[in-house]
Design an enzyme around this catalytic site. Structure first.
Site, PDB file in Angstrom:
ATOM      1  N   ALA A   1     -21.806  32.762 -22.446  1.00  0.00           N
ATOM      2  CA  ALA A   1     -22.181  32.749 -21.032  1.00  0.00           C
ATOM      3  C   ALA A   1     -20.988  32.836 -20.076  1.00  0.00           C
ATOM      4  CB  ALA A   1     -22.990  31.486 -20.744  1.00  0.00           C
TER       5      ALA A   1
ATOM      6  N   ILE B   1     -18.651  34.890 -19.892  1.00  0.00           N
ATOM      7  CA  ILE B   1     -18.275  36.242 -19.428  1.00  0.00           C
ATOM      8  C   ILE B   1     -19.179  36.710 -18.284  1.00  0.00           C
ATOM      9  CG2 ILE B   1     -17.384  36.857 -21.725  1.00  0.00           C
ATOM     10  CD1 ILE B   1     -19.598  39.057 -21.816  1.00  0.00           C
ATOM     11  N   SER B   2     -20.243  35.960 -18.007  1.00  0.00           N
ATOM     12  CA  SER B   2     -21.142  36.358 -16.919  1.00  0.00           C
ATOM     13  C   SER B   2     -21.089  35.420 -15.713  1.00  0.00           C
ATOM     14  CB  SER B   2     -22.584  36.455 -17.438  1.00  0.00           C
ATOM     15  OG  SER B   2     -22.699  37.467 -18.413  1.00  0.00           O
TER      16      SER B   2
ATOM     17  N   PRO C   1     -25.001  31.232 -14.147  1.00  0.00           N
ATOM     18  CA  PRO C   1     -24.372  29.998 -14.633  1.00  0.00           C
ATOM     19  C   PRO C   1     -24.261  29.981 -16.156  1.00  0.00           C
ATOM     20  CG  PRO C   1     -26.622  29.574 -13.893  1.00  0.00           C
ATOM     21  CD  PRO C   1     -26.321  31.014 -13.567  1.00  0.00           C
ATOM     22  N   ASP C   2     -23.240  29.272 -16.663  1.00  0.00           N
ATOM     23  CA  ASP C   2     -23.214  29.052 -18.115  1.00  0.00           C
ATOM     24  C   ASP C   2     -24.004  27.779 -18.412  1.00  0.00           C
ATOM     25  OD1 ASP C   2     -21.501  27.022 -17.414  1.00  0.00           O
ATOM     26  OD2 ASP C   2     -19.731  27.857 -18.379  1.00  0.00           O
TER      27      ASP C   2
ATOM     28  N   GLN D   1     -24.168  35.896 -27.330  1.00  0.00           N
ATOM     29  CA  GLN D   1     -25.246  34.904 -27.198  1.00  0.00           C
ATOM     30  C   GLN D   1     -25.987  35.134 -25.892  1.00  0.00           C
ATOM     31  OE1 GLN D   1     -23.287  30.825 -28.573  1.00  0.00           O
ATOM     32  NE2 GLN D   1     -21.801  32.264 -27.794  1.00  0.00           N
TER      33      GLN D   1
ATOM     34  N   ILE E   1     -28.233  36.718 -22.883  1.00  0.00           N
ATOM     35  CA  ILE E   1     -29.539  37.366 -22.838  1.00  0.00           C
ATOM     36  C   ILE E   1     -29.656  38.258 -21.599  1.00  0.00           C
ATOM     37  CG2 ILE E   1     -30.771  35.577 -24.138  1.00  0.00           C
ATOM     38  CD1 ILE E   1     -31.410  35.011 -20.757  1.00  0.00           C
ATOM     39  N   ASP E   2     -28.530  38.357 -20.842  1.00  0.00           N
ATOM     40  CA  ASP E   2     -28.592  39.035 -19.538  1.00  0.00           C
ATOM     41  C   ASP E   2     -28.481  40.554 -19.617  1.00  0.00           C
ATOM     42  OD1 ASP E   2     -25.816  39.451 -19.942  1.00  0.00           O
ATOM     43  OD2 ASP E   2     -25.296  37.652 -18.820  1.00  0.00           O
TER      44      ASP E   2
ATOM     45  N   THR F   1     -17.116  31.318 -24.461  1.00  0.00           N
ATOM     46  CA  THR F   1     -18.139  30.535 -25.163  1.00  0.00           C
ATOM     47  C   THR F   1     -17.548  29.211 -25.641  1.00  0.00           C
ATOM     48  OG1 THR F   1     -19.605  30.411 -27.097  1.00  0.00           O
ATOM     49  CG2 THR F   1     -17.683  31.868 -27.301  1.00  0.00           C
ATOM     50  N   SER F   2     -18.396  28.170 -25.647  1.00  0.00           N
ATOM     51  CA  SER F   2     -17.942  26.879 -26.162  1.00  0.00           C
ATOM     52  C   SER F   2     -18.082  26.842 -27.680  1.00  0.00           C
ATOM     53  CB  SER F   2     -18.783  25.756 -25.539  1.00  0.00           C
ATOM     54  OG  SER F   2     -20.138  25.953 -25.867  1.00  0.00           O
TER      55      SER F   2
ATOM     56  N   ASN G   1     -10.755  31.788 -22.866  1.00  0.00           N
ATOM     57  CA  ASN G   1     -11.717  30.814 -22.341  1.00  0.00           C
ATOM     58  C   ASN G   1     -11.047  29.879 -21.346  1.00  0.00           C
ATOM     59  OD1 ASN G   1     -14.538  30.381 -22.902  1.00  0.00           O
ATOM     60  ND2 ASN G   1     -14.013  28.305 -23.525  1.00  0.00           N
TER      61      ASN G   1
HETATM   62  P1  OAD Z   1     -21.394  27.397 -22.750  1.00  0.00           P
HETATM   63  O1  OAD Z   1     -21.776  27.022 -21.375  1.00  0.00           O
HETATM   64  O2  OAD Z   1     -21.606  26.405 -23.820  1.00  0.00           O
HETATM   65  O3  OAD Z   1     -19.847  27.801 -22.796  1.00  0.00           O
HETATM   66  C1  OAD Z   1     -19.296  28.701 -21.877  1.00  0.00           C
HETATM   67  C2  OAD Z   1     -17.779  28.611 -21.979  1.00  0.00           C
HETATM   68  O4  OAD Z   1     -17.235  29.602 -21.128  1.00  0.00           O
HETATM   69  C3  OAD Z   1     -17.216  27.271 -21.530  1.00  0.00           C
HETATM   70  O5  OAD Z   1     -16.243  26.847 -22.474  1.00  0.00           O
HETATM   71  C4  OAD Z   1     -16.559  27.578 -20.167  1.00  0.00           C
HETATM   72  O6  OAD Z   1     -15.372  26.832 -19.959  1.00  0.00           O
HETATM   73  C5  OAD Z   1     -16.208  29.042 -20.340  1.00  0.00           C
HETATM   74  N1  OAD Z   1     -16.193  29.804 -19.081  1.00  0.00           N
HETATM   75  C6  OAD Z   1     -17.075  29.800 -18.052  1.00  0.00           C
HETATM   76  N2  OAD Z   1     -16.743  30.718 -17.125  1.00  0.00           N
HETATM   77  C7  OAD Z   1     -15.602  31.311 -17.566  1.00  0.00           C
HETATM   78  C8  OAD Z   1     -14.751  32.329 -17.045  1.00  0.00           C
HETATM   79  N3  OAD Z   1     -15.028  32.957 -15.895  1.00  0.00           N
HETATM   80  N4  OAD Z   1     -13.668  32.669 -17.782  1.00  0.00           N
HETATM   81  C9  OAD Z   1     -13.381  32.058 -18.964  1.00  0.00           C
HETATM   82  N5  OAD Z   1     -14.152  31.095 -19.498  1.00  0.00           N
HETATM   83  C10 OAD Z   1     -15.242  30.727 -18.816  1.00  0.00           C
HETATM   84  O7  OAD Z   1     -22.129  28.791 -23.067  1.00  0.00           O
HETATM   85  P2  OAD Z   1     -22.352  29.468 -24.501  1.00  0.00           P
HETATM   86  O8  OAD Z   1     -21.219  29.169 -25.401  1.00  0.00           O
HETATM   87  O9  OAD Z   1     -22.703  30.865 -24.269  1.00  0.00           O
HETATM   88  O10 OAD Z   1     -28.469  29.004 -26.454  1.00  0.00           O
HETATM   89  O11 OAD Z   1     -23.643  28.676 -24.994  1.00  0.00           O
HETATM   90  C11 OAD Z   1     -24.160  28.950 -26.258  1.00  0.00           C
HETATM   91  C12 OAD Z   1     -25.639  28.744 -26.315  1.00  0.00           C
HETATM   92  O12 OAD Z   1     -25.959  27.434 -25.846  1.00  0.00           O
HETATM   93  C13 OAD Z   1     -26.444  29.637 -25.391  1.00  0.00           C
HETATM   94  O13 OAD Z   1     -26.662  30.929 -25.912  1.00  0.00           O
HETATM   95  C14 OAD Z   1     -27.722  28.870 -25.232  1.00  0.00           C
HETATM   96  C15 OAD Z   1     -27.158  27.489 -25.031  1.00  0.00           C
HETATM   97  O14 OAD Z   1     -27.971  26.446 -25.361  1.00  0.00           O
HETATM   98  C16 OAD Z   1     -29.787  28.708 -26.471  1.00  0.00           C
HETATM   99  O15 OAD Z   1     -30.372  28.271 -25.507  1.00  0.00           O
HETATM  100  C17 OAD Z   1     -30.454  28.955 -27.778  1.00  0.00           C
END
Ligand code: OAD
Ligand code: ZN
Length: 326
Positions: free
Chosen positions: A51, A53-54, A60-61, A135, A137-138, A227-228, A251
């Site tokens: 999330a 990257i968006s 929002p992430d 991961q 969906i956008d 991604t986290s 990240n």
């Molecule tokens: P997370 O919100 O867990 O992690 C996003 C990461 O991106 C965090 O470590 C932020 O610090 C970092 N971040 C945010 N904006 C950034 C930017 N502009 N530049 C660099 N880093 C940035 O999101 P995901 O890892 O995608 O699944 O979450 C994984 C899954 O958890 C999702 O697909 C979703 C969620 O629950 C389901 O719902 C099944």
């Protein structure tokens, strides 16, 4: 079954790694310049995204403290934070999910791909991208022009939805028209709730995800962005490349441990190997900061900056033109 399959593979891989000899450093230097030099010479690149990257497209992430979705769910009185994205809970009470969707659909509809999406597209144009595992969906990578066959949408997408009763499929427009009016989309055949084709906790990942071995065994450089790596089985992909394959994490934050399997399993099976840990210092590079800034820096060092900005500019103009005709 899926977890058993992945765990079996990981056990085999881990055992063979013990006998595979000592680690070999492939980067000239374990830093941004080392990655740039290696990337310039390397073709089989896999990019894993989340999330982050968006967020620069205003989406929002999940886990960021200030703007992550999980910190804004108090009003729903959920049994646990991720309940809203859990199939069991969605079947019982889809209202919170659709309330969030009501807020998000206009944002998703207006979102444009970020520099990072275009950086991935450019990697493909340069013949370097083996596959993009996301991961998200956008579908912003698709809007950036990346061919569908180059992306594995591990957590599904919002383009279609399926009735939880009769399995009838519905398109984005049908869902959007209901969601924007703050209605829960119901099937016009059997009146059951329709779920967008995103993967909720408790659901299987798409078939194409499970072909990861054929991609990851060929990978020469793994780039992980925004991604986290908190959610399995996606997070485990980071441990699927060769033990000497350079990996770069771009990240804002250093990544932590798996939520679902616990640290014992994650460490034992390399499910979420920590970047910069002593066993990985010969190949792991953490580029801390905003992914768009870092991708632009990488592009500049590779001599691709103008091309990247031109690609983004032209494509975003086309997107705006198309939207204005709808
Ligand atoms: P997370 O919100 O867990 O992690 C996003 C990461 O991106 C965090 O470590 C932020 O610090 C970092 N971040 C945010 N904006 C950034 C930017 N502009 N530049 C660099 N880093 C940035 O999101 P995901 O890892 O995608 O699944 O979450 C994984 C899954 O958890 C999702 O697909 C979703 C969620 O629950 C389901 O719902 C099944
Ligand atoms: Zn139905």
């Amino acid at each position: 079954m899926e977890y058993i399959r992945i765990l079996k593979y990981l056990v085999q891989k881990n055992v063979s790694s013990v006998f595979s000899g000592k680690s070999q450093q492939k980067l000239n230097s374990v830093d941004m310049d080392g990655i740039v030099n290696f990337l310039a010479e390397t073709n089989e690149v896999i990019v894993m995204t989340g999330a982050g990257i968006s967020t620069n497209a205003n989406i929002p992430d999940f886990r960021s403290e200030s703007f992550g979705l999980y910190n804004r769910l108090q009003k729903y009185n959920l049994p646990h934070t991720t309940a809203v994205f859990t199939l069991k809970y969605f079947k019982e009470n889809p209202a919170p999910f659709y309330d969030i969707a009501h807020e998000m659909y206009p944002v998703l509809q207006n979102a444009k791909p970020t520099i990072t999406h275009y950086f991935i597209k450019l990697l493909d144009q340069k013949g370097k991208l083996l596959k993009h595992y996301t991961q998200n969906i956008d579908c912003l990578e698709e809007l950036a022009g990346l061919e569908g066959k180059k992306t594995v949408q591990a957590h599904g997408h919002i383009k279609t939805g399926t009735c939880l009763g009769c399995q009838k499929s519905f398109d984005f427009k049908f869902l959007k028209d209901k969601v924007i009016k703050n209605e829960i989309p119901r099937c016009n055949e059997c009146s059951e709730t329709i779920k967008p084709d995103v993967v909720l906790f408790g659901e299987s990942l798409p078939k194409e995800f499970w072909n990861f071995t054929s991609d990851f065994s060929k990978c020469k450089l793994l780039i992980i962005i925004g991604t986290s790596l908190a959610v399995q089985p996606f997070a485990g992909l980071a441990g699927q490349v060769d033990l000497n394959c350079p990996r770069v994490l771009i990240n804002r934050d250093q990544i932590g441990d798996s939520e679902m399997l616990g640290s014992f399993l994650t460490n034992l099976f390399h499910l979420n190997p920590e970047f910069g840990s002593t066993s990985n210092t010969h190949r792991d590079v953490f580029l801390e900061g905003d992914c768009d800034k870092i991708c632009l820096q990488l592009a500049e060092k590779l001599g691709w900056k103008e091309e990247l900005l031109k690609l983004m500019d032209e494509n975003n103009r086309n997107i705006e033109e198309k939207k204005s005709k709808i």
